[in-house]
Write a protein that holds these residues in place. Sequence first.
Motif, PDB file in Angstrom:
ATOM      1  N   ALA A   1      -4.200  17.758 -24.311  1.00 37.29           N
ATOM      2  CA  ALA A   1      -4.677  16.466 -23.809  1.00 37.29           C
ATOM      3  C   ALA A   1      -4.028  15.302 -24.549  1.00 37.29           C
ATOM      4  O   ALA A   1      -3.683  14.275 -23.941  1.00 37.29           O
ATOM      5  CB  ALA A   1      -6.198  16.388 -23.932  1.00 37.29           C
ATOM      6  N   GLU A   2      -3.832  15.456 -25.852  1.00 43.97           N
ATOM      7  CA  GLU A   2      -3.184  14.402 -26.630  1.00 43.97           C
ATOM      8  C   GLU A   2      -1.768  14.147 -26.130  1.00 43.97           C
ATOM      9  O   GLU A   2      -1.340  12.994 -26.002  1.00 43.97           O
ATOM     10  CB  GLU A   2      -3.135  14.797 -28.106  1.00 43.97           C
ATOM     11  N   VAL A   3      -1.035  15.219 -25.853  1.00 38.54           N
ATOM     12  CA  VAL A   3       0.339  15.077 -25.372  1.00 38.54           C
ATOM     13  C   VAL A   3       0.369  14.388 -24.013  1.00 38.54           C
ATOM     14  O   VAL A   3       1.160  13.465 -23.783  1.00 38.54           O
ATOM     15  CB  VAL A   3       1.027  16.457 -25.293  1.00 38.54           C
ATOM     16  N   VAL A   4      -0.500  14.805 -23.106  1.00 47.65           N
ATOM     17  CA  VAL A   4      -0.537  14.218 -21.768  1.00 47.65           C
ATOM     18  C   VAL A   4      -0.875  12.728 -21.844  1.00 47.65           C
ATOM     19  O   VAL A   4      -0.262  11.895 -21.161  1.00 47.65           O
ATOM     20  CB  VAL A   4      -1.561  14.964 -20.885  1.00 47.65           C
ATOM     21  N   ALA A   5      -1.837  12.363 -22.698  1.00 48.49           N
ATOM     22  CA  ALA A   5      -2.204  10.953 -22.844  1.00 48.49           C
ATOM     23  C   ALA A   5      -1.057  10.146 -23.437  1.00 48.49           C
ATOM     24  O   ALA A   5      -0.738   9.044 -22.959  1.00 48.49           O
ATOM     25  CB  ALA A   5      -3.452  10.832 -23.719  1.00 48.49           C
ATOM     26  N   ARG A   6      -0.428  10.696 -24.451  1.00 49.64           N
ATOM     27  CA  ARG A   6       0.667   9.993 -25.122  1.00 49.64           C
ATOM     28  C   ARG A   6       1.843   9.777 -24.180  1.00 49.64           C
ATOM     29  O   ARG A   6       2.520   8.740 -24.235  1.00 49.64           O
ATOM     30  CB  ARG A   6       1.101  10.771 -26.358  1.00 49.64           C
ATOM     31  N   GLU A   7       2.075  10.741 -23.306  1.00 49.42           N
ATOM     32  CA  GLU A   7       3.186  10.622 -22.347  1.00 49.42           C
ATOM     33  C   GLU A   7       2.851   9.731 -21.160  1.00 49.42           C
ATOM     34  O   GLU A   7       3.715   9.444 -20.329  1.00 49.42           O
ATOM     35  CB  GLU A   7       3.577  12.012 -21.851  1.00 49.42           C
ATOM     36  N   GLY A   8       1.602   9.306 -21.060  1.00 48.52           N
ATOM     37  CA  GLY A   8       1.199   8.413 -19.972  1.00 48.52           C
ATOM     38  C   GLY A   8       1.074   9.096 -18.629  1.00 48.52           C
ATOM     39  O   GLY A   8       1.149   8.426 -17.583  1.00 48.52           O
ATOM     40  N   ARG A   9       0.865  10.400 -18.632  1.00 50.07           N
ATOM     41  CA  ARG A   9       0.721  11.120 -17.363  1.00 50.07           C
ATOM     42  C   ARG A   9      -0.638  10.812 -16.747  1.00 50.07           C
ATOM     43  O   ARG A   9      -1.645  10.694 -17.458  1.00 50.07           O
ATOM     44  CB  ARG A   9       0.899  12.622 -17.595  1.00 50.07           C
ATOM     45  N   PRO A  10      -0.700  10.679 -15.429  1.00 54.32           N
ATOM     46  CA  PRO A  10      -1.964  10.316 -14.778  1.00 54.32           C
ATOM     47  C   PRO A  10      -2.924  11.502 -14.707  1.00 54.32           C
ATOM     48  O   PRO A  10      -2.526  12.659 -14.903  1.00 54.32           O
ATOM     49  CB  PRO A  10      -1.516   9.903 -13.374  1.00 54.32           C
ATOM     50  N   PRO A  11      -4.190  11.251 -14.413  1.00 53.01           N
ATOM     51  CA  PRO A  11      -5.147  12.359 -14.280  1.00 53.01           C
ATOM     52  C   PRO A  11      -4.772  13.261 -13.105  1.00 53.01           C
ATOM     53  O   PRO A  11      -4.221  12.802 -12.098  1.00 53.01           O
ATOM     54  CB  PRO A  11      -6.484  11.653 -14.037  1.00 53.01           C
ATOM     55  N   GLY A  12      -5.053  14.544 -13.256  1.00 53.41           N
ATOM     56  CA  GLY A  12      -4.764  15.496 -12.190  1.00 53.41           C
ATOM     57  C   GLY A  12      -3.308  15.858 -12.051  1.00 53.41           C
ATOM     58  O   GLY A  12      -2.909  16.468 -11.056  1.00 53.41           O
ATOM     59  N   SER A  13      -2.493  15.526 -13.049  1.00 48.71           N
ATOM     60  CA  SER A  13      -1.044  15.751 -12.932  1.00 48.71           C
ATOM     61  C   SER A  13      -0.584  17.074 -13.521  1.00 48.71           C
ATOM     62  O   SER A  13       0.604  17.414 -13.441  1.00 48.71           O
ATOM     63  CB  SER A  13      -0.296  14.614 -13.626  1.00 48.71           C
ATOM     64  N   VAL A  14      -1.494  17.833 -14.121  1.00 50.24           N
ATOM     65  CA  VAL A  14      -1.118  19.091 -14.761  1.00 50.24           C
ATOM     66  C   VAL A  14      -1.453  20.265 -13.839  1.00 50.24           C
ATOM     67  O   VAL A  14      -2.627  20.467 -13.497  1.00 50.24           O
ATOM     68  CB  VAL A  14      -1.860  19.267 -16.111  1.00 50.24           C
ATOM     69  N   PRO A  15      -0.461  21.021 -13.400  1.00 53.59           N
ATOM     70  CA  PRO A  15      -0.767  22.227 -12.609  1.00 53.59           C
ATOM     71  C   PRO A  15      -1.668  23.173 -13.400  1.00 53.59           C
ATOM     72  O   PRO A  15      -1.495  23.329 -14.609  1.00 53.59           O
ATOM     73  CB  PRO A  15       0.610  22.848 -12.354  1.00 53.59           C
ATOM     74  N   LEU A  16      -2.613  23.773 -12.717  1.00 48.78           N
ATOM     75  CA  LEU A  16      -3.536  24.684 -13.400  1.00 48.78           C
ATOM     76  C   LEU A  16      -2.780  25.785 -14.135  1.00 48.78           C
ATOM     77  O   LEU A  16      -3.153  26.182 -15.243  1.00 48.78           O
ATOM     78  CB  LEU A  16      -4.520  25.278 -12.401  1.00 48.78           C
ATOM     79  N   SER A  17      -1.697  26.276 -13.518  1.00 48.31           N
ATOM     80  CA  SER A  17      -0.928  27.346 -14.144  1.00 48.31           C
ATOM     81  C   SER A  17      -0.338  26.903 -15.491  1.00 48.31           C
ATOM     82  O   SER A  17      -0.245  27.705 -16.432  1.00 48.31           O
ATOM     83  CB  SER A  17       0.208  27.786 -13.203  1.00 48.31           C
ATOM     84  N   GLU A  18       0.038  25.628 -15.579  1.00 44.46           N
ATOM     85  CA  GLU A  18       0.585  25.114 -16.841  1.00 44.46           C
ATOM     86  C   GLU A  18      -0.482  25.065 -17.922  1.00 44.46           C
ATOM     87  O   GLU A  18      -0.232  25.423 -19.079  1.00 44.46           O
ATOM     88  CB  GLU A  18       1.153  23.709 -16.603  1.00 44.46           C
ATOM     89  N   LEU A  19      -1.682  24.661 -17.544  1.00 45.70           N
ATOM     90  CA  LEU A  19      -2.790  24.621 -18.517  1.00 45.70           C
ATOM     91  C   LEU A  19      -3.167  26.018 -18.954  1.00 45.70           C
ATOM     92  O   LEU A  19      -3.372  26.273 -20.155  1.00 45.70           O
ATOM     93  CB  LEU A  19      -3.993  23.888 -17.919  1.00 45.70           C
ATOM     94  N   VAL A  20      -3.266  26.934 -18.012  1.00 46.68           N
ATOM     95  CA  VAL A  20      -3.621  28.321 -18.345  1.00 46.68           C
ATOM     96  C   VAL A  20      -2.590  28.911 -19.297  1.00 46.68           C
ATOM     97  O   VAL A  20      -2.936  29.599 -20.277  1.00 46.68           O
ATOM     98  CB  VAL A  20      -3.745  29.172 -17.065  1.00 46.68           C
ATOM     99  N   ALA A  21      -1.322  28.652 -19.027  1.00 41.34           N
ATOM    100  CA  ALA A  21      -0.267  29.179 -19.898  1.00 41.34           C
ATOM    101  C   ALA A  21      -0.370  28.587 -21.304  1.00 41.34           C
ATOM    102  O   ALA A  21      -0.165  29.290 -22.299  1.00 41.34           O
ATOM    103  CB  ALA A  21       1.102  28.861 -19.300  1.00 41.34           C
ATOM    104  N   ALA A  22      -0.738  27.304 -21.382  1.00 38.35           N
ATOM    105  CA  ALA A  22      -0.873  26.655 -22.703  1.00 38.35           C
ATOM    106  C   ALA A  22      -2.038  27.228 -23.487  1.00 38.35           C
ATOM    107  O   ALA A  22      -1.985  27.312 -24.720  1.00 38.35           O
ATOM    108  CB  ALA A  22      -1.047  25.158 -22.512  1.00 38.35           C
ATOM    109  N   LEU A  23      -3.092  27.642 -22.769  1.00 38.09           N
ATOM    110  CA  LEU A  23      -4.280  28.170 -23.454  1.00 38.09           C
ATOM    111  C   LEU A  23      -4.087  29.617 -23.885  1.00 38.09           C
ATOM    112  O   LEU A  23      -4.772  30.086 -24.795  1.00 38.09           O
ATOM    113  CB  LEU A  23      -5.499  28.066 -22.534  1.00 38.09           C
ATOM    114  N   GLY A  24      -3.179  30.340 -23.232  1.00 39.12           N
ATOM    115  CA  GLY A  24      -2.896  31.704 -23.624  1.00 39.12           C
ATOM    116  C   GLY A  24      -3.949  32.675 -23.142  1.00 39.12           C
ATOM    117  O   GLY A  24      -4.956  32.337 -22.572  1.00 39.12           O
TER     118      GLY A  24
END
Length: 320
Positions: A297-320
């Motif tokens: 979440a810190e990275v997404v906020a710092r990069e200025g990405r809007p809400p809902g911009s992260v594919p679920l698959s990307e989040l799942v992969a980040a969580l492991g």
Amino acid sequence: MDVKRFIVYGAGAVGGSLGAFLHRAGHEVVLIARGPHLDAIRDRGLRVVTGAGAAMETIPAVSGPDQLVGAAGDVVLLAVKSMNTEAALRDLTVAVDRATPIVCLQNGVANEPAALRMFSNVYGVCVMFPTTHLEPGVVEARAWPVPAILDIGRYPAGVDDTAEAVAAAFRSAGCHAEPRADIMRWKYHKLLMNLGNAVDALVRPTDDVTEILDRARIEGMKVLTAAGISFVTAVEDGARRGDVLRVGVRRSVSSSWQSLARGTGSIETDYLNGEIVLLGRRHGVPTPVNERIQHFAEVVAREGRPPGSVPLSELVAALG
């Protein structure tokens, strides 16, 4: 206590809405805001949207406590994001007496101890207030006719005349409010619920994130139990909420979602998921899901990405 004036430090979604409702109820209110939001409030008033329609409220507004003269009967409603709490408290120390009640109208559980370092009378509020602030000079209360449940108690525990008086003021403004001696038990349960705020902000509302939320909250409960911290059950919380807050057809979004939508460059995840990470490290409980949500979440906020911009698959992969 005889409350003479409410100083609302942080006139965003929660602070602005509550300040407006208190003002409508006849209480003296001054808002502390900044930037274009402050300019809009000063130029044309605060536009408050509710289920009954929209109205403009003319409320005194300043850019900081240094523009105020503290007086007996002042109560500060602290409604800034948690990462801005320490700076706000330091600003307040030069403007109001150290005995002035500080009411933490905030998510998370780190604000009250921070306030108690500098002020002797600190109160926690368990905030259930579906409200949004996405453009300067405008706040929207999403629940109607009761806009919020705002139970209050003295920190670290107890109820006194000030808690009773502030709860009565909240009720006069149309909110449900009860004084609670165990307010932090309620705030720790709210913390568990807020562990999903960042997830809500990152992915699309149509994505099924139930498994992720369950994993984050199970970690949270394990950590609180290991730390010996009591929290109310989901049954207790459900009984308190009941059907009091009736939200309209539009989805209610979290404060973290709103931070990304406004492009603030920051998000309060350090004080939500990060609180669980901190306690886990102190008590030897692994918290990999909350730690990864926090960092993502810190990275997404710092990069200025809007809400809902992260594919679920990307989040799942980040969580492991």
